[in-house]
Design an enzyme around this catalytic site. Structure first.
Site, PDB file in Angstrom:
ATOM      1  N   LYS A  40       0.548  35.357   3.853  1.00 15.98           N
ATOM      2  CA  LYS A  40       1.472  35.099   4.965  1.00 15.98           C
ATOM      3  C   LYS A  40       1.603  33.585   5.148  1.00 15.98           C
ATOM      4  CE  LYS A  40       2.427  36.011   9.840  1.00 15.98           C
ATOM      5  NZ  LYS A  40       2.138  36.820  11.044  1.00 15.98           N
ATOM      6  N   GLU A  97      -3.363  33.895   5.942  1.00 12.61           N
ATOM      7  CA  GLU A  97      -2.282  33.141   6.581  1.00 12.61           C
ATOM      8  C   GLU A  97      -2.616  31.652   6.677  1.00 12.61           C
ATOM      9  OE1 GLU A  97       0.384  32.938  10.708  1.00 12.61           O
ATOM     10  OE2 GLU A  97      -1.156  34.469  10.483  1.00 12.61           O
ATOM     11  N   ARG A 118       1.387  44.103  29.384  1.00  6.56           N
ATOM     12  CA  ARG A 118       1.195  43.946  27.935  1.00  6.56           C
ATOM     13  C   ARG A 118       1.189  45.299  27.247  1.00  6.56           C
ATOM     14  NH1 ARG A 118      -2.588  40.106  29.952  1.00  6.56           N
ATOM     15  NH2 ARG A 118      -4.378  41.446  29.489  1.00  6.56           N
ATOM     16  N   LYS A 164      -5.809  40.287   9.719  1.00  9.24           N
ATOM     17  CA  LYS A 164      -5.118  39.001   9.563  1.00  9.24           C
ATOM     18  C   LYS A 164      -5.985  37.866  10.070  1.00  9.24           C
ATOM     19  CE  LYS A 164      -2.747  36.618  12.199  1.00  9.24           C
ATOM     20  NZ  LYS A 164      -1.838  35.978  13.192  1.00  9.24           N
TER      21      LYS A 164
END
Length: 340
Positions: free
Chosen positions: A220, A178, A47, A137
């Site tokens: 978003k 979002e 990752r 976010k």
């Protein structure tokens, strides 16, 4: 700098013509699934290596203004010891962080979910900011079904999104809000439009109640598209028309940028739909841009396959997708460019 100055500077750096946001905040289960699909073993090192590959792509800052990171990535370093956050900054990319803690079933609303993570958020934001994050976010999801989303789910998730956004701004962190109406299902595009309008309408009512400064947030949302299992597909022009109509009815003009998510769309669809909006609707109050995960990462991930020898080709695939979406943000993308 004051909190207001922090917010203003972050918006200035992130809202730029021809640039969007890379969503590289996949949770460990999500990126494990995507890695396994292309034969990559998923562990902390793969990752780290993969996200280093993305952030070190030469010239990527020409098309990407911000990157949403997973908490693990925020503390990781490149091979030479440079923090990945610093790698982003050197490329002119603003680092951000996913702060929600995932989904849980909503009581008394079968089939609906609510997002968790408000507990301890102010303290976590202080820590993230100290590590270099300048925006955050939070994702809420809404499934379309015979009885979903319920009114309870629409109102509850709007309230949570607004509370999150207010907490972020108090900490000098720009919130990305979002609300995602999911593409899963066989619903038609008209039903997606109806639900998306109801969701966004409620979100902005809640943002107003919580005194969120709309000038210092980003939205978003999903685009208005038919469900993946719907037999009737929609051309870019129809997606653009319906999506813009919903925004005109619900999104405050004070919001500086709308950065669409790409959930469930192919890389080509995500570019074509965004392009149609920017090509056909020129006098909107918001910048219409992108905050894509899979639509930016699918080609480089499949090219890389976890092999160091493929890194250069993977970076080429990544910057190609970023460049094409930068063009779509200007309304200058053409399908023929996919072959270039």
């Amino acid at each position: 700098m004051s909190t207001q100055d922090d917010l203003q500077a972050t918006i200035r750096d992130m809202v730029q013509r021809g640039k969007g946001i890379l969503a590289a905040d996949e949770s460990t289960p999500t990126i494990t699934k995507r890695f396994q699909a292309v034969g990559i073993e998923c562990n902390e090192e793969t990752r780290r290596t993969y996200r280093q590959l993305l952030l070190s792509t030469p010239g990527i800052g020409d098309y990407i203004a911000g990157v949403i990171l997973f908490e693990e990535t925020l503390g990781q370093k490149a091979d030479d010891g440079t923090p990945l956050v610093e790698l982003a900054r050197r490329a002119g990319i603003v680092p951000g962080i996913k702060v929600d803690k995932g989904l849980a079933g909503l009581a008394n609303a079968p089939g609906d979910k609510v997002t968790q993570g408000l507990d301890g958020l102010p303290e976590r934001l202080a820590g993230y900011k100290a590590q270099g994050a300048r925006f955050a976010k939070w994702r809420a999801v809404y499934a379309i079904g015979p009885a979903n989303p319920t009114r309870l789910a629409i109102e509850t998730n709007a309230e949570v999104l607004a509370r999150y956004a207010a907490i972020c701004q108090e900490a000098g962190i720009v919130p990305i809000v979002e609300p995602e109406v999911l593409i899963d299902g066989d619903h038609d595009i008209e039903q997606c439009e109806t639900v998306t309008e109801a969701v966004q309408h409620e979100v902005f009512h809640a943002l107003k109640r919580h005194r969120v400064q709309l000038e210092y947030m980003l939205l978003k949302p999903n685009m208005v598209v038919p469900g993946k299992a719907c037999a009737a597909k929609a051309p870019p022009e129809e997606v653009a028309e319906r999506t813009v109509r919903v925004m005109r009815r619900t999104v405050a003009a004070a919001v500086p940028s709308v950065n669409f998510l790409s959930g469930g769309l192919t890389p080509q669809e995500a570019s074509a739909f965004l392009n149609a909006m920017n090509r056909d609707y020129r006098n909107l109050p918001w910048l219409l841009s992108f905050s894509y995960a899979r639509a930016l990462q699918e080609p480089p991930m499949a090219t890389w396959q976890g092999k160091a020898a493929n890194a250069g080709a993977a970076q080429a695939a990544f910057i190609k997708r970023a460049r094409l979406n930068g063009l779509a943000q200007r309304g200058e993308y053409q399908a023929a460019m996919e072959q270039g």
